[in-house]
Motif scaffolding. Structure first.
Motif, PDB file in Angstrom:
ATOM      1  N   ARG A  82     -24.736  20.681  17.413  1.00 57.59           N
ATOM      2  CA  ARG A  82     -23.957  19.890  18.371  1.00 57.59           C
ATOM      3  C   ARG A  82     -23.623  20.698  19.626  1.00 57.59           C
ATOM      4  O   ARG A  82     -23.638  20.180  20.741  1.00 57.59           O
ATOM      5  N   ARG A  83     -23.331  21.985  19.446  1.00 51.35           N
ATOM      6  CA  ARG A  83     -22.978  22.811  20.609  1.00 51.35           C
ATOM      7  C   ARG A  83     -24.153  22.955  21.556  1.00 51.35           C
ATOM      8  O   ARG A  83     -23.994  22.866  22.779  1.00 51.35           O
ATOM      9  N   GLN A  84     -25.360  23.169  21.028  1.00 53.19           N
ATOM     10  CA  GLN A  84     -26.525  23.326  21.896  1.00 53.19           C
ATOM     11  C   GLN A  84     -26.846  22.034  22.636  1.00 53.19           C
ATOM     12  O   GLN A  84     -27.266  22.060  23.796  1.00 53.19           O
ATOM     13  N   LYS A  85     -26.660  20.898  21.979  1.00 45.86           N
ATOM     14  CA  LYS A  85     -26.871  19.629  22.665  1.00 45.86           C
ATOM     15  C   LYS A  85     -25.871  19.448  23.805  1.00 45.86           C
ATOM     16  O   LYS A  85     -26.210  18.956  24.887  1.00 45.86           O
ATOM     17  N   GLN A  86     -24.628  19.872  23.567  1.00 49.38           N
ATOM     18  CA  GLN A  86     -23.621  19.758  24.621  1.00 49.38           C
ATOM     19  C   GLN A  86     -23.931  20.701  25.775  1.00 49.38           C
ATOM     20  O   GLN A  86     -23.750  20.357  26.948  1.00 49.38           O
ATOM     21  N   MET A  87     -24.418  21.918  25.478  1.00 56.01           N
ATOM     22  CA  MET A  87     -24.797  22.848  26.543  1.00 56.01           C
ATOM     23  C   MET A  87     -25.958  22.287  27.352  1.00 56.01           C
ATOM     24  O   MET A  87     -26.006  22.447  28.582  1.00 56.01           O
ATOM     25  N   ALA A  88     -26.904  21.618  26.683  1.00 59.42           N
ATOM     26  CA  ALA A  88     -28.026  21.001  27.399  1.00 59.42           C
ATOM     27  C   ALA A  88     -27.531  19.891  28.315  1.00 59.42           C
ATOM     28  O   ALA A  88     -28.015  19.732  29.446  1.00 59.42           O
ATOM     29  N   ALA A  89     -26.556  19.102  27.837  1.00 54.41           N
ATOM     30  CA  ALA A  89     -26.012  18.030  28.672  1.00 54.41           C
ATOM     31  C   ALA A  89     -25.312  18.589  29.905  1.00 54.41           C
ATOM     32  O   ALA A  89     -25.449  18.057  31.020  1.00 54.41           O
ATOM     33  N   MET A  90     -24.585  19.681  29.728  1.00 56.46           N
ATOM     34  CA  MET A  90     -23.920  20.304  30.882  1.00 56.46           C
ATOM     35  C   MET A  90     -24.938  20.861  31.868  1.00 56.46           C
ATOM     36  O   MET A  90     -24.781  20.719  33.090  1.00 56.46           O
TER      37      MET A  90
END
Length: 358
Positions: A207-215
């Motif tokens: 989940r954290r990596q997906k959020q970093m990609a979104a940012m």
């Protein structure tokens, strides 16, 4: 138009019958295949360092049980010199294995980055119209960068700690098998706890990596020249700032959860291991008090020294297992890109045109 209004590429659903972690681990190990000669050298250095470090407690036992009580200064000097030499050799072997393993890890990361970039060069234009630019950049920068510690140090750490644990357990059995059983009593429980912590951190890392990609996608789209012009023309600067702040807030929550996942359970393991020397002294005292075989002071001190030498690599092994499970989430995101189907491929034997004029 908000950056979030664009449709983003999502990975294909996983086949329920497809093997998960075992197949993925085998695929990760294949990345290291071109460097197996260097890894074999690292293994030899690790084995040598483990054997040398295990010798130190036996030298300490001879100092306490023989050299000092009997006043043999020559033997005492020789044993003390041996302990110094073991420390020097252990340090030299450690530096060499770190140099080689770091080089191999960086080469593996280079291979991964190049493979992902080459795969993206072969993708059709439709892929890039459906995928946010920041998402692509995040896979190469954040995901591969996030696995740097695992790739560069995990192989060496795994081999060195496993070798140290085996050598130390053998040495402890040679000193006293009863105390060894007391020391290893809780080890299976520790392994079970670390596996649960690893699975929990793997879920949060995904989940954290997906959020970093979104940012990353938001920053790329809204802070480019066209994004700035569009935002100012439409008067959306405040709205974009609020949207970015919300995504950053979600990332903060995931980072905290990732750092604290299983922290109390791993701390409990550390506390129990720190208390084990007291348990060993207590067990030795009970054995002597009940009429059992007496344990010499040198043997007891050497055993506690070995026990501390066992706990350090054991805790590191547990932490490495947690780190490897966490890194599986990063490898999965990279393999998703490497497994993308290519619509148009170059023929294996292309037709060679004759000499063309004009």
């Amino acid at each position: 138009m908000s950056p979030h209004d664009r449709s983003a590429w999502t990975p294909p659903p996983r086949d329920p019958g497809e093997p998960k972690e075992p197949a993925q681990v085998r695929r990760i190990l294949r990345l290291f295949r071109p460097y197996r000669a260097r890894l074999a050298l690292v293994g030899l250095l690790v084995a040598a360092a483990s054997l040398v470090s295990v010798a130190s407690p036996f030298l300490l036992r001879e100092i306490l049980d023989v050299a000092i009580p009997q006043g043999r200064t020559g033997l005492l000097s020789l044993l003390a010199l041996g302990m110094i030499v073991t420390a020097v050799l252990t340090g030299v072997f450690g530096v060499l294995q770190t140099l080689i393993s770091t080089t191999v890890g960086q080469r593996v990361m280079h291979d991964l980055r190049t493979a992902v970039y080459e795969q993206l060069q072969r993708m059709p234009l439709a892929f890039f119209t459906r995928t946010r630019t920041g998402e692509v950049q995040s896979r190469i920068a954040n995901d591969i960068g996030g696995m740097q510690a695992t790739v560069t140090s995990t192989a060496t750490s795994l081999v060195s700690n496993l070798t140290a644990v085996v050598a130390t357990v053998v040495a402890m059995l040679a000193l006293d098998w009863r105390l060894t059983l007391v020391s290893l009593l809780l080890l299976p429980v520790f392994v079970w706890i670390s596996r649960r912590v690893g699975r929990e951190r793997k879920r949060i890392t995904t989940r954290r990596q997906k959020q970093m990609a979104a940012m990353a996608a938001t920053v790329t789209e809204s802070l480019s020249v066209s994004g700035i012009l569009l935002g100012r023309t439409m008067g959306r600067a405040d709205s974009l700032t609020r949207s970015f702040a919300e995504e950053s807030e979600r990332l903060v929550d995931l980072e905290v959860r990732s750092s604290m996942a299983g922290r109390w359970r791993m701390s409990t393991i550390g506390i129990v291991m720190a208390a084990m020397p007291a348990l060993i002294y207590w067990a030795a005292g009970l054995a002597v008090g009940s009429g059992g075989t007496a344990i010499s002071l040198g043997t007891l001190v050497a055993f506690v020294s070995l026990q501390q030498g066992l706990f350090r690599p054991a805790v590191s092994l547990l932490s490495t297992g947690v780190q490897m499970q966490t890194s599986l989430a990063l490898f999965q995101r990279i393999f998703e890109y490497l497994d993308l189907p290519v619509d148009i491929t170059e023929p294996a034997e292309p037709v060679r045109l004759p000499e063309v004029r004009g």
